[in-house]
Design an enzyme around this catalytic site. Structure first.
Site, PDB file in Angstrom:
ATOM      1  N   ARG A  15      21.949 -13.013  48.306  1.00 48.19           N
ATOM      2  CA  ARG A  15      20.799 -13.361  48.953  1.00 48.19           C
ATOM      3  C   ARG A  15      21.067 -13.316  50.582  1.00 48.19           C
ATOM      4  O   ARG A  15      22.230 -13.447  50.993  1.00 48.19           O
ATOM      5  CB  ARG A  15      20.768 -14.917  48.844  1.00 48.19           C
ATOM      6  CG  ARG A  15      19.331 -15.781  49.168  1.00 48.19           C
ATOM      7  CD  ARG A  15      19.239 -17.173  48.744  1.00 48.19           C
ATOM      8  NE  ARG A  15      19.351 -17.204  47.233  1.00 48.19           N
ATOM      9  CZ  ARG A  15      19.162 -18.492  46.539  1.00 48.19           C
ATOM     10  NH1 ARG A  15      18.701 -19.464  47.186  1.00 48.19           N
ATOM     11  NH2 ARG A  15      19.268 -18.434  45.287  1.00 48.19           N
ATOM     12  N   SER A  99      14.267 -18.095  45.833  1.00 51.05           N
ATOM     13  CA  SER A  99      14.037 -19.582  45.480  1.00 51.05           C
ATOM     14  C   SER A  99      13.194 -20.092  46.647  1.00 51.05           C
ATOM     15  O   SER A  99      12.189 -19.663  46.833  1.00 51.05           O
ATOM     16  CB  SER A  99      15.166 -20.013  45.033  1.00 51.05           C
ATOM     17  OG  SER A  99      15.108 -21.410  44.590  1.00 51.05           O
ATOM     18  N   HIS A 100      13.878 -21.344  47.075  1.00 52.01           N
ATOM     19  CA  HIS A 100      13.058 -21.930  48.134  1.00 52.01           C
ATOM     20  C   HIS A 100      13.542 -21.484  49.409  1.00 52.01           C
ATOM     21  O   HIS A 100      12.880 -22.295  50.425  1.00 52.01           O
ATOM     22  CB  HIS A 100      13.536 -23.445  47.926  1.00 52.01           C
ATOM     23  CG  HIS A 100      15.003 -23.732  48.108  1.00 52.01           C
ATOM     24  ND1 HIS A 100      16.086 -23.404  47.073  1.00 52.01           N
ATOM     25  CD2 HIS A 100      15.782 -24.091  49.228  1.00 52.01           C
ATOM     26  CE1 HIS A 100      17.160 -23.682  47.529  1.00 52.01           C
ATOM     27  NE2 HIS A 100      17.016 -24.020  48.783  1.00 52.01           N
ATOM     28  N   LYS A 109      18.938 -12.838  41.170  1.00 53.57           N
ATOM     29  CA  LYS A 109      19.649 -13.523  40.382  1.00 53.57           C
ATOM     30  C   LYS A 109      19.745 -12.847  39.031  1.00 53.57           C
ATOM     31  O   LYS A 109      18.827 -12.011  38.500  1.00 53.57           O
ATOM     32  CB  LYS A 109      18.814 -14.704  39.841  1.00 53.57           C
ATOM     33  CG  LYS A 109      18.827 -15.866  41.027  1.00 53.57           C
ATOM     34  CD  LYS A 109      17.777 -16.938  40.439  1.00 53.57           C
ATOM     35  CE  LYS A 109      17.973 -18.090  41.625  1.00 53.57           C
ATOM     36  NZ  LYS A 109      16.955 -19.200  41.160  1.00 53.57           N
ATOM     37  N   ASP A 243       9.569 -25.333  42.582  1.00 59.52           N
ATOM     38  CA  ASP A 243      10.181 -24.495  43.756  1.00 59.52           C
ATOM     39  C   ASP A 243       9.715 -23.144  43.785  1.00 59.52           C
ATOM     40  O   ASP A 243       8.863 -22.880  42.999  1.00 59.52           O
ATOM     41  CB  ASP A 243      11.796 -24.525  43.783  1.00 59.52           C
ATOM     42  CG  ASP A 243      12.184 -23.925  42.863  1.00 59.52           C
ATOM     43  OD1 ASP A 243      11.483 -23.511  41.482  1.00 59.52           O
ATOM     44  OD2 ASP A 243      13.838 -23.709  42.782  1.00 59.52           O
ATOM     45  N   ASP A 245      10.370 -20.119  42.866  1.00 57.76           N
ATOM     46  CA  ASP A 245      10.806 -19.044  41.712  1.00 57.76           C
ATOM     47  C   ASP A 245      10.550 -19.998  40.521  1.00 57.76           C
ATOM     48  O   ASP A 245      10.604 -19.443  39.330  1.00 57.76           O
ATOM     49  CB  ASP A 245      12.041 -18.564  41.829  1.00 57.76           C
ATOM     50  CG  ASP A 245      13.278 -19.331  41.508  1.00 57.76           C
ATOM     51  OD1 ASP A 245      13.069 -20.499  41.894  1.00 57.76           O
ATOM     52  OD2 ASP A 245      14.191 -19.005  41.211  1.00 57.76           O
ATOM     53  N   ASP A 247      11.850 -22.047  38.828  1.00 61.12           N
ATOM     54  CA  ASP A 247      12.691 -22.579  37.667  1.00 61.12           C
ATOM     55  C   ASP A 247      13.124 -24.277  37.966  1.00 61.12           C
ATOM     56  O   ASP A 247      13.820 -24.670  36.982  1.00 61.12           O
ATOM     57  CB  ASP A 247      14.067 -21.787  37.890  1.00 61.12           C
ATOM     58  CG  ASP A 247      14.983 -21.953  39.165  1.00 61.12           C
ATOM     59  OD1 ASP A 247      14.197 -22.631  40.144  1.00 61.12           O
ATOM     60  OD2 ASP A 247      16.045 -21.350  39.308  1.00 61.12           O
ATOM     61  N   ARG A 248      12.675 -24.928  38.945  1.00 63.70           N
ATOM     62  CA  ARG A 248      13.088 -26.217  39.310  1.00 63.70           C
ATOM     63  C   ARG A 248      11.598 -27.068  38.714  1.00 63.70           C
ATOM     64  O   ARG A 248      10.668 -26.469  39.707  1.00 63.70           O
ATOM     65  CB  ARG A 248      13.976 -26.649  40.247  1.00 63.70           C
ATOM     66  CG  ARG A 248      15.533 -26.156  40.404  1.00 63.70           C
ATOM     67  CD  ARG A 248      15.960 -26.685  41.373  1.00 63.70           C
ATOM     68  NE  ARG A 248      15.509 -25.951  42.681  1.00 63.70           N
ATOM     69  CZ  ARG A 248      15.824 -26.660  43.978  1.00 63.70           C
ATOM     70  NH1 ARG A 248      16.349 -27.855  44.018  1.00 63.70           N
ATOM     71  NH2 ARG A 248      15.231 -26.009  45.027  1.00 63.70           N
ATOM     72  N   HIS A 331      17.370 -28.887  37.859  1.00 70.86           N
ATOM     73  CA  HIS A 331      17.774 -27.675  36.925  1.00 70.86           C
ATOM     74  C   HIS A 331      18.109 -28.497  35.630  1.00 70.86           C
ATOM     75  O   HIS A 331      18.981 -29.248  35.330  1.00 70.86           O
ATOM     76  CB  HIS A 331      18.910 -26.912  37.269  1.00 70.86           C
ATOM     77  CG  HIS A 331      18.657 -26.316  38.643  1.00 70.86           C
ATOM     78  ND1 HIS A 331      17.996 -24.817  38.367  1.00 70.86           N
ATOM     79  CD2 HIS A 331      19.080 -26.199  39.604  1.00 70.86           C
ATOM     80  CE1 HIS A 331      17.631 -24.319  39.609  1.00 70.86           C
ATOM     81  NE2 HIS A 331      18.693 -24.945  40.494  1.00 70.86           N
TER      82      HIS A 331
END
Length: 454
Positions: A15, A99-100, A109, A243, A245, A247-248, A331
């Site tokens: 990242r 992500s965020h 990832k 978020d 991407d 995933d949360r 998560h």
């Protein structure tokens, strides 16, 4: 470009700022290294809606193909959609997302076949070593038989698979507001919710990696404000925020009040245990509420406590054969989803639980929200070890108080506990406290903070 990989290769992913810290040329090297380290004949690659994502993703794919790997490109996707593809196709995968993080960031990832995580100890350090060597010595020549690149659509299969795990067809009609934050939830929610007894009120579904409305980070309360206002204004049954991407997922009740991720963990754990005949192991990290292990035991399951961090949760999921795992950070991990995290599946469980009874969400989750919590409080300290030692000295030997060192220092008594963990990247100590009531929690929180900041 001259790249300092120590700044972009983190514990669990890659990242950094594009193009300042990394670019498409470097993405190609990561693709080549990923193909070599996994030894895979084929991989799958996807990306989010950030402006830099398509170019980085394609460069990575070409780098992997140059080392002989056939690459399946699934294009725009959420992180859990990439995990689905990795699991269903049994291929190592790479997801391009930050992500965020703000728009100027991007990242990768990585996972092995079956969505198994890749971190420092499971391949990421080897990938970094190869890339660093190639930056110094030059890139290797392509193999004699390079791999191929092909496109594949997985969105509808992903949606169908999730719906097969949670039956929503017989629930009462619900009205749900979803804030996608201009992230990938705007891409995945419509096909997942299609045909279900749900009235969807979309917020910020336009895919826009510049995040024009608010950061796609629902962990920050400021980014939930729009959703909290909209739910009661619409007379909706609940609100869900994803978020960047996707995933949360974060949940707010019919009044616009946030529902603790620990309460969601407990609710989903009870449902997963019911699906498994009242048997199974459930993983929770050590700063989730005490409600979680209580509910797991009440429903016949075995709770297992882990350190904070998805690599620890996933490793324990695999080791113990756990059916479900949850974290305070929203998560949620499922055995039926290759032990990977998926906010969408957790959201479907909440919708099924709410739609399977007549009461409001606030009443439903009350049974899973039994204690007063502080939330995470960060303090800047000059010497983390010295402050932790001071806490140990203050509480060691107190009647009825136990201490453990699983992750930082946890101090616990019959009706309260707190944990203090050092940040790995900043001079911070992170405090989480919980007690039977607000007054006790406040007392314990202030007592601990006085030592930490002393």
């Amino acid at each position: 470009m001259t790249a300092d990989l120590s700044q972009i290769v983190k514990a669990y992913d890659v990242r950094g700022v594009v193009p300042d810290q990394w670019d498409e040329a470097l993405a190609g090297l990561f693709g080549a290294a990923f193909a070599e380290v996994t030894g895979a004949a084929a991989i799958v690659v996807g990306h989010d809606m950030r402006p830099s994502s398509p170019g980085l993703s394609r460069a990575f794919a070409r780098g992997a193909a140059d080392r002989g790997a056939d690459v399946t490109e699934i294009g725009l996707c959420s992180t859990d959609q990439l995990y689905y593809a990795s699991g269903a196709l049994d291929l190592p995968g790479a997801m391009f997302t930050a992500s965020h993080n703000p728009a100027r960031y991007n990242g990768i990832k990585l996972c092995r076949a079956g969505a198994a995580p890749v971190g420092q100890d499971t391949g990421l350090a080897q990938i970094r070593e190869r890339v660093e060597r190639w930056l110094t010595e030059g890139t290797p020549d392509p193999v004699d038989r390079p791999g191929t690149l092909c496109a594949r659509e997985t969105l509808q299969d992903y949606a169908a698979y999730l719906r097969s795990l949670v039956d929503l067809t017989a629930i009462r009609p619900l009205k749900v507001v979803v804030d996608a934050g201009n992230g990938m939830g705007g891409h995945t929610v419509p096909p997942v919710f299609a045909g279900l007894p749900l009235t969807l009120v979309p917020m910020y579904f336009e895919l826009d990696g510049t995040f024009p409305n608010h950061e796609a980070n629902p962990l920050d309360p400021a980014n939930l404000v729009d959703l909290q206002k909209r739910v009661p204004a619409e007379g909706a049954d609940l609100g869900i925020a994803f978020d960047g991407d996707a995933d949360r997922c974060f949940v707010v009740d019919e009044n616009g009040d946030p529902v603790s991720p620990s309460a969601i963990t407990a609710l989903v754990a009870a449902r997963e245990l019911a699906r498994n005949g009242g048997k199974g192991t459930v993983i929770h990290n050590l700063i989730t509420s005490r409600t979680v292990p209580e509910v797991v035991k009440e429903n016949g399951g075995t709770p297992v406590r882990t350190r904070v961090g998805h690599s620890f949760i996933k490793a324990e999921m695999a080791r113990s054969g756990a059916i479900f795992g949850g974290e305070h950070s929203a998560h949620y991990y499922f055995k039926d989803f290759w032990n990977a995290d998926t906010g969408m599946l957790a959201a479907l469980h909440v919708l099924a639980a709410l739609g399977g009874q007549e009461g409001p969400l606030s009443a439903l989750v009350a049974q899973y929200d039994r204690y007063a919590g502080s939330g995470e409080i960060n303090s800047t300290v000059a010497d983390q070890s010295a402050r932790l030692a001071a806490i140990r000295t203050a509480y060691e030997g107190r009647a009825g108080v136990t201490l453990d060192d699983l992750d930082g220092l946890t101090v616990a008594a019959a009706d309260w506990w707190f944990n203090v963990r050092p940040s790995n990247t900043e001079p911070l100590l992170r405090l989480n406290a919980e007690a039977k009531d607000e007054a006790t929690m406040t007392k314990i929180r202030e007592e601990a903070l006085a030592i930490i900041r002393g």
